[in-house]
Scaffold this motif. Structure first.
Motif, short mmCIF file in Angstrom:
data_model
loop_
_atom_site.label_atom_id
_atom_site.label_comp_id
_atom_site.label_asym_id
_atom_site.label_seq_id
_atom_site.Cartn_x
_atom_site.Cartn_y
_atom_site.Cartn_z
N TRP A 151 28.14 34.69 -16.06
CA TRP A 151 28.51 35.22 -17.37
C TRP A 151 30.01 35.15 -17.54
O TRP A 151 30.77 35.11 -16.55
N ARG A 152 30.42 35.10 -18.79
CA ARG A 152 31.84 35.05 -19.10
C ARG A 152 32.10 35.99 -20.26
O ARG A 152 31.37 35.96 -21.26
N PRO A 153 33.12 36.82 -20.15
CA PRO A 153 33.45 37.68 -21.29
C PRO A 153 33.77 36.82 -22.51
O PRO A 153 34.36 35.74 -22.38
N SER A 154 33.44 37.29 -23.70
CA SER A 154 33.67 36.49 -24.90
C SER A 154 35.16 36.30 -25.16
O SER A 154 35.54 35.39 -25.89
N ASN A 155 36.01 37.13 -24.56
CA ASN A 155 37.45 37.02 -24.79
C ASN A 155 38.22 36.55 -23.55
O ASN A 155 39.43 36.78 -23.45
N ALA A 156 37.53 35.92 -22.62
CA ALA A 156 38.18 35.42 -21.42
C ALA A 156 37.53 34.10 -21.01
O ALA A 156 36.58 33.65 -21.66
N TYR A 157 38.05 33.48 -19.95
CA TYR A 157 37.56 32.16 -19.57
C TYR A 157 36.99 32.08 -18.17
O TYR A 157 36.31 31.12 -17.82
N GLU A 158 37.28 33.06 -17.33
CA GLU A 158 36.72 33.00 -15.98
C GLU A 158 35.25 33.40 -16.02
O GLU A 158 34.84 34.20 -16.87
N GLN A 159 34.48 32.82 -15.12
CA GLN A 159 33.06 33.12 -15.04
C GLN A 159 32.77 33.95 -13.80
O GLN A 159 33.43 33.81 -12.77
N TYR A 160 31.76 34.79 -13.92
CA TYR A 160 31.33 35.64 -12.80
C TYR A 160 29.88 35.29 -12.49
O TYR A 160 29.03 35.29 -13.39
N PHE A 161 29.63 35.03 -11.23
CA PHE A 161 28.35 34.47 -10.82
C PHE A 161 27.43 35.51 -10.20
O PHE A 161 27.88 36.46 -9.54
N GLY A 162 26.13 35.27 -10.38
CA GLY A 162 25.13 36.07 -9.71
C GLY A 162 24.90 35.58 -8.30
O GLY A 162 25.51 34.58 -7.86
N PRO A 163 24.01 36.25 -7.56
CA PRO A 163 23.78 35.90 -6.15
C PRO A 163 22.99 34.61 -5.96
O PRO A 163 22.94 34.07 -4.86
N GLY A 164 22.36 34.10 -7.01
CA GLY A 164 21.66 32.83 -6.92
C GLY A 164 20.20 32.95 -6.51
O GLY A 164 19.77 33.95 -5.91
N THR A 165 19.44 31.92 -6.86
CA THR A 165 18.03 31.79 -6.45
C THR A 165 17.88 30.45 -5.75
O THR A 165 18.21 29.40 -6.30
N ARG A 166 17.38 30.51 -4.51
CA ARG A 166 17.16 29.27 -3.77
C ARG A 166 15.72 28.84 -4.00
O ARG A 166 14.79 29.51 -3.56
N LEU A 167 15.53 27.72 -4.71
CA LEU A 167 14.21 27.22 -5.06
C LEU A 167 13.87 26.00 -4.22
O LEU A 167 14.64 25.04 -4.16
N THR A 168 12.71 26.05 -3.59
CA THR A 168 12.20 24.90 -2.86
C THR A 168 10.88 24.50 -3.49
O THR A 168 9.95 25.31 -3.58
#
Lengths: 114, 112
Positions: free
Chosen positions: B93-110
Motif C-alpha cells: 500500500w502507498r499513502p495517497s500523499n506519498a510515494y513509498e510503498q509498504y509491503f505485506g508479509p507475502g503469500t508463497r504459492l506453489t
C-alpha cells in the motif's frame, strides 16, 4: 524510458567490512523519487529511505548511508561495518511525481559472513 | 499506526484450481494498493494496482484478476491456476500523499 539498474547481482563480504550497493537510474522526468528497500530471508520488503530529485544531500542513518548524484544518475547505498543481519536482497526503486507505479531494480543479494 | 495483512502465508494448489488471496490495510484511508509477484530469486513484477474502490489497473495480461470491494481490501484471484503462477505474492500500500510503498508479509504459492 524509465529504468533502474542494479548491476551487482550478488555481493559477499565478511562481517565488519564496508559494502556499497550500486544503483543507476534512467528517467526523462525532472521530478521523481528514489528508494531503497530491504528484503530479508523472511520475504517481506522493508522500506529504508526515500529521496526526492531536488535533494542531493547525502543521508546517514546509523551504519547506513546513501549517496545521491544527479550528474551520474546514481543513488548508491553503503553499509558500514556490515553485520550478518544485513544479509538480504536490496532493491533500488524509482517513482515519478504524480505517478502511481514504482520501477524496481532487479535487486542485489548481499551475503555477510561471520 | 498502519498495518497490512495478507493471507494465507503459504498455499499449495493443484493446476486448474481457483485462487483467492486477500490483502487488507488498517489505520489509513484511500490508500493506493498493489499486487506484485516475485519468482524464485527474481525481481518484482507488478501485476495490478488500484487507486480507489472498483478501480483496477492491470499490468500483465494473464489468467489473474484483482478486485477492490472495499477501500482497504484488495483481492487477487484466478479461476484456473497454471504452473507458471507459482511464486511469492506481495501486496503493498502507498499513502495517497506519498510515494513509498509498504509491503505485506507475502503469500508463497506453489502450483503442483
Amino acid at each position: 524510458a524509465q529504468k533502474v539498474t542494479q548491476a551487482q547481482t550478488e555481493i559477499s563480504v565478511v562481517e565488519k567490512e564496508d559494502v556499497t550497493l550500486d544503483c543507476v537510474y534512467e528517467t526523462r522526468d525532472t521530478t521523481y523519487y528514489l528508494f531503497w528497500y530491504k528484503q530479508p530471508p523472511s520475504g517481506e520488503l522493508v522500506f529504508l529511505i526515500r529521496r526526492n530529485s531536488f535533494d542531493e544531500q547525502n543521508e546517514i542513518s546509523g551504519r547506513y548511508s546513501w549517496n545521491f548524484q544527479k550528474s551520474t544518475s546514481s543513488f548508491n547505498f553503503t553499509i558500514t561495518a556490515s553485520q550478518v543481519v544485513d544479509s538480504a536482497v536490496y532493491f533500488c526503486a524509482l517513482s515519478h511525481t504524480g505517478g502511481f507505479k514504482t520501477i524496481f531494480g532487479a535487486g542485489t543479494r548481499l551475503f555477510v559472513k561471520a | 499506526s498502519q498495518t497490512i495483512h495478507q493471507w494465507p502465508a503459504t498455499l499449495v494448489q493443484p493446476v486448474g484450481s481457483p485462487l483467492s488471496l486477500e490483502c487488507t490495510v488498517e489505520g489509513t484511508s484511500n490508500p493506493n494498493l498493489y499486487w506484485y509477484r516475485q519468482a524464485a530469486g527474481r525481481g518484482l513484477q507488478l501485476l495490478f494496482y488500484s487507486v480507489g474502490i472498483g478501480q483496477i489497473s492491470s499490468e500483465v495480461p494473464q489468467n489473474l484478476s484483482a478486485s477492490r470491494p472495499q477501500d482497504r481490501q484488495f483481492i487477487l484471484s484466478s479461476k484456473k491456476l497454471l504452473l507458471s503462477d507459482s511464486g511469492f505474492y506481495l501486496c503493498a500500500w502507498r499513502p495517497s500523499n506519498a510515494y513509498e510503498q509498504y509491503f505485506g508479509p507475502g503469500t508463497r504459492l506453489t502450483v503442483t
